[in-house]
Design a protein around this motif. Structure first.
Motif, PDB file in Angstrom:
ATOM      1  N   MET A  16       0.839  -1.203   0.000  1.00 41.17           N
ATOM      2  CA  MET A  16       0.000   0.000   0.000  1.00 41.17           C
ATOM      3  C   MET A  16       0.872   1.251   0.000  1.00 41.17           C
ATOM      4  O   MET A  16       0.600   2.199  -0.738  1.00 41.17           O
ATOM      5  N   ASP A  17       1.918   1.243   0.825  1.00 39.63           N
ATOM      6  CA  ASP A  17       2.798   2.407   0.869  1.00 39.63           C
ATOM      7  C   ASP A  17       3.420   2.655  -0.497  1.00 39.63           C
ATOM      8  O   ASP A  17       3.513   3.794  -0.954  1.00 39.63           O
ATOM      9  N   LEU A  18       3.829   1.571  -1.138  1.00 44.69           N
ATOM     10  CA  LEU A  18       4.424   1.694  -2.464  1.00 44.69           C
ATOM     11  C   LEU A  18       3.430   2.302  -3.446  1.00 44.69           C
ATOM     12  O   LEU A  18       3.757   3.200  -4.231  1.00 44.69           O
ATOM     13  N   ILE A  19       2.217   1.793  -3.394  1.00 41.89           N
ATOM     14  CA  ILE A  19       1.192   2.287  -4.317  1.00 41.89           C
ATOM     15  C   ILE A  19       0.958   3.778  -4.095  1.00 41.89           C
ATOM     16  O   ILE A  19       0.906   4.564  -5.049  1.00 41.89           O
ATOM     17  N   VAL A  20       0.848   4.173  -2.840  1.00 40.17           N
ATOM     18  CA  VAL A  20       0.623   5.588  -2.551  1.00 40.17           C
ATOM     19  C   VAL A  20       1.803   6.422  -3.030  1.00 40.17           C
ATOM     20  O   VAL A  20       1.631   7.498  -3.625  1.00 40.17           O
ATOM     21  N   GLU A  52       4.005  10.302  -7.110  1.00 39.83           N
ATOM     22  CA  GLU A  52       4.987  10.667  -8.127  1.00 39.83           C
ATOM     23  C   GLU A  52       4.360  10.776  -9.512  1.00 39.83           C
ATOM     24  O   GLU A  52       4.548  11.755 -10.215  1.00 39.83           O
ATOM     25  N   GLU A  53       3.644   9.734  -9.872  1.00 38.25           N
ATOM     26  CA  GLU A  53       3.183   9.612 -11.252  1.00 38.25           C
ATOM     27  C   GLU A  53       1.745  10.078 -11.435  1.00 38.25           C
ATOM     28  O   GLU A  53       1.359  10.425 -12.548  1.00 38.25           O
ATOM     29  N   GLY A  54       0.953  10.007 -10.379  1.00 40.31           N
ATOM     30  CA  GLY A  54      -0.449  10.365 -10.523  1.00 40.31           C
ATOM     31  C   GLY A  54      -1.318   9.193 -10.922  1.00 40.31           C
ATOM     32  O   GLY A  54      -2.532   9.220 -10.780  1.00 40.31           O
ATOM     33  N   GLU A  55      -0.679   8.139 -11.460  1.00 41.85           N
ATOM     34  CA  GLU A  55      -1.451   6.946 -11.821  1.00 41.85           C
ATOM     35  C   GLU A  55      -0.559   5.719 -11.770  1.00 41.85           C
ATOM     36  O   GLU A  55       0.664   5.818 -11.808  1.00 41.85           O
ATOM     37  N   LEU A 105      -7.626   6.653  -4.151  1.00 37.39           N
ATOM     38  CA  LEU A 105      -7.514   6.590  -5.609  1.00 37.39           C
ATOM     39  C   LEU A 105      -8.856   6.196  -6.217  1.00 37.39           C
ATOM     40  O   LEU A 105      -9.798   5.833  -5.526  1.00 37.39           O
ATOM     41  N   ARG A 106      -8.912   6.308  -7.541  1.00 41.24           N
ATOM     42  CA  ARG A 106     -10.094   5.881  -8.262  1.00 41.24           C
ATOM     43  C   ARG A 106      -9.665   4.788  -9.226  1.00 41.24           C
ATOM     44  O   ARG A 106      -8.682   4.922  -9.951  1.00 41.24           O
ATOM     45  N   LEU A 163      -6.255  10.233  -6.314  1.00 40.18           N
ATOM     46  CA  LEU A 163      -7.246  11.217  -5.872  1.00 40.18           C
ATOM     47  C   LEU A 163      -6.628  12.135  -4.829  1.00 40.18           C
ATOM     48  O   LEU A 163      -7.316  12.709  -3.996  1.00 40.18           O
ATOM     49  N   LEU A 164      -5.300  12.215  -4.839  1.00 42.37           N
ATOM     50  CA  LEU A 164      -4.605  13.033  -3.847  1.00 42.37           C
ATOM     51  C   LEU A 164      -4.007  14.255  -4.532  1.00 42.37           C
ATOM     52  O   LEU A 164      -2.843  14.258  -4.875  1.00 42.37           O
ATOM     53  N   PRO A 165      -4.812  15.304  -4.728  1.00 44.72           N
ATOM     54  CA  PRO A 165      -4.259  16.502  -5.360  1.00 44.72           C
ATOM     55  C   PRO A 165      -3.155  17.072  -4.473  1.00 44.72           C
ATOM     56  O   PRO A 165      -3.219  16.972  -3.254  1.00 44.72           O
TER      57      PRO A 165
END
Lengths: 252, 252
Positions: free
Chosen positions: B7-11, B16-19, B49-50, B59-61
């Motif tokens: 999960m941490d990696l995904i966040v 960084e990338e936005g997706e 995220l979506r 979804l983290l502006p």
DNA sequence: CAATTCAAACACAGAAGATGTTCATTAGAT
DNA sequence: ATCTAATGAACATCTTCTGTGTTTGAATTG
């Protein structure tokens, strides 16, 4: 016999005898004394009993409300059906006031995924609703009753006075035409009254066991209720009498 | 690599990338695509995220607060030490106001077994305190921020105005002598201000990462804080500057 | 001081949760 | 419209947690 049955047995014994011993419970349940001790410690944590050497003594004086964990296991099916029926009474977008109690907790589970505005009068109900993440949650303030997690006192009344609701869903401890709606805790009584003043429509969710009971705190006459949702075990004459008082009674 | 690390990696990737894509994450983490999908679904449930076909978008502006579940894993050791130190500042029998946030949640765990009166400004903090069963719990009213479970709005302010506290334990999102105390949510800002007005002593619990940050909502100048509890990673010059503003700074 | 009760520590079994694989279905691209 | 890749449900497997019992040394009570 699993842990739930053991606990129920212990509580039943405490109600009859007032005290229990570890050795006797170990024999009756067919489990080890260590397990019984762990059960007793657990119940002690819920305020049901006080541990003494060799056993435990009851902390449930007669005429007082049994603890939350016990009541939650009483008539669970009826409560679920009642909760479902109450859910159907609530339209999307409504502002709903939700009382504390095991029946209304079940109603909360029913409403958790709906798009409504809810003010819960209990931390536990609030928990359930916030898990759903769809309802708009308006928390009432107030003192938190330990064990019950219901909100009482002037802060709670002030919260109720500040908002108006389409529907108030209340629970109760006793209900009869003669004695009206009753509850055990006087703090809760005051809140139920304030809740009724703040809502256009009052729905009482009460399983049929409540129809035979009268608790200490008087809330209001039966006629002040708009809708009563109860289960089909409710005796016909009681239902007829309550209907005659002007209440819409729904048995599910 | 366990689920928390994934999960941490995904966040991190989302920041960084936005997706992210399912295939890429499956390769990076060394787990199956199905597991990655389940992780993404889980994070989607937290509003991080979506889901889109093949992956997910953030979804983290930037400039907005990361979700609760993420923040709770940031600097957990520092938060525990800070919470312990804050606990020592609170005497038995005191009336304490406890802000929402991950640091103050840790403080709540520290205070849960104490005999004090607490008004929590978050449902989650209330939950922790009610589990302890020793503290007297005074719930604040208010609208519940979804996800955060913090209490905001006029009802919350009214609750704060109705009570006076010995100590208010606040959290924040940013802290600097130049920019003062800041928080992300404007609703929270108003509550923090009201909280400070209601307490004789204001304790700010903020780990050292907060010292480098500035959030959108301005709460107050640093000098309005009585005590700051932070961790030993706080840069000396920042500590000196805050002390010079009249704040008692404690590094643990 | 002796007998009993207690709680901590360890061992074990069953339950619950997490993960991977397969497969039918579906969404999107061509 | 057709094809491809992604998806989610279902099942199997493995791990982790929880509940329980046993042992043992400490604590309590008479």
């Amino acid at each position: 016999m699993d842990s739930v049955e053991r606990m129920d047995l212990i509580v039943a014994r405490l109600r009859e005898e007032g005290e229990v011993t570890v050795v006797e419970l170990a024999e009756t349940t067919g489990h080890s004394e260590m397990t019984v001790r762990r059960d007793l410690d657990h119940l002690a944590g819920q305020g049901v009993l006080r541990r003494v050497r060799g056993g435990a003594v009851s902390l449930l004086p007669r005429g007082q409300e049994p603890p939350y964990a016990i009541r939650e296991r009483q008539a669970p099916d009826a409560k679920r059906r009642i909760a479902e029926a109450v859910g159907e009474l609530i339209g999307d977008g409504q502002a709903v006031l939700l009382d504390s109690g095991t029946t209304t907790l079940q109603v909360a589970r029913e409403l958790a995924e709906r798009h409504i505005t809810v003010m819960p009068l209990s931390l536990q109900v609030a928990q359930v609703l916030s898990d759903g993440r769809t309802a708009r949650l308006l928390m009432a303030g107030g003192e938190v009753r330990v064990g019950e997690l219901s909100l009482i006192g002037p802060l709670a009344e002030a919260s109720l006075n500040a908002v108006r609701f389409d529907t108030a869903v209340l629970g109760c401890c006793g209900l009869s035409v003669a004695e009206g709606v009753t509850a055990y805790d006087l703090g809760d009584v005051a809140i139920k009254r304030a809740a009724m003043r703040s809502a256009r429509r009052v729905v009482l969710a009460a399983d049929s066991t409540k129809l035979a009971q009268v608790a200490m705190g008087y809330v209001c006459p039966v006629g002040d209720i708009d809708v009563l949702v109860t289960d089909t075990d409710a005796p016909d004459e009681a239902v007829a009498a309550i209907s005659a008082a002007g209440v819409v009674v729904q048995c599910v």
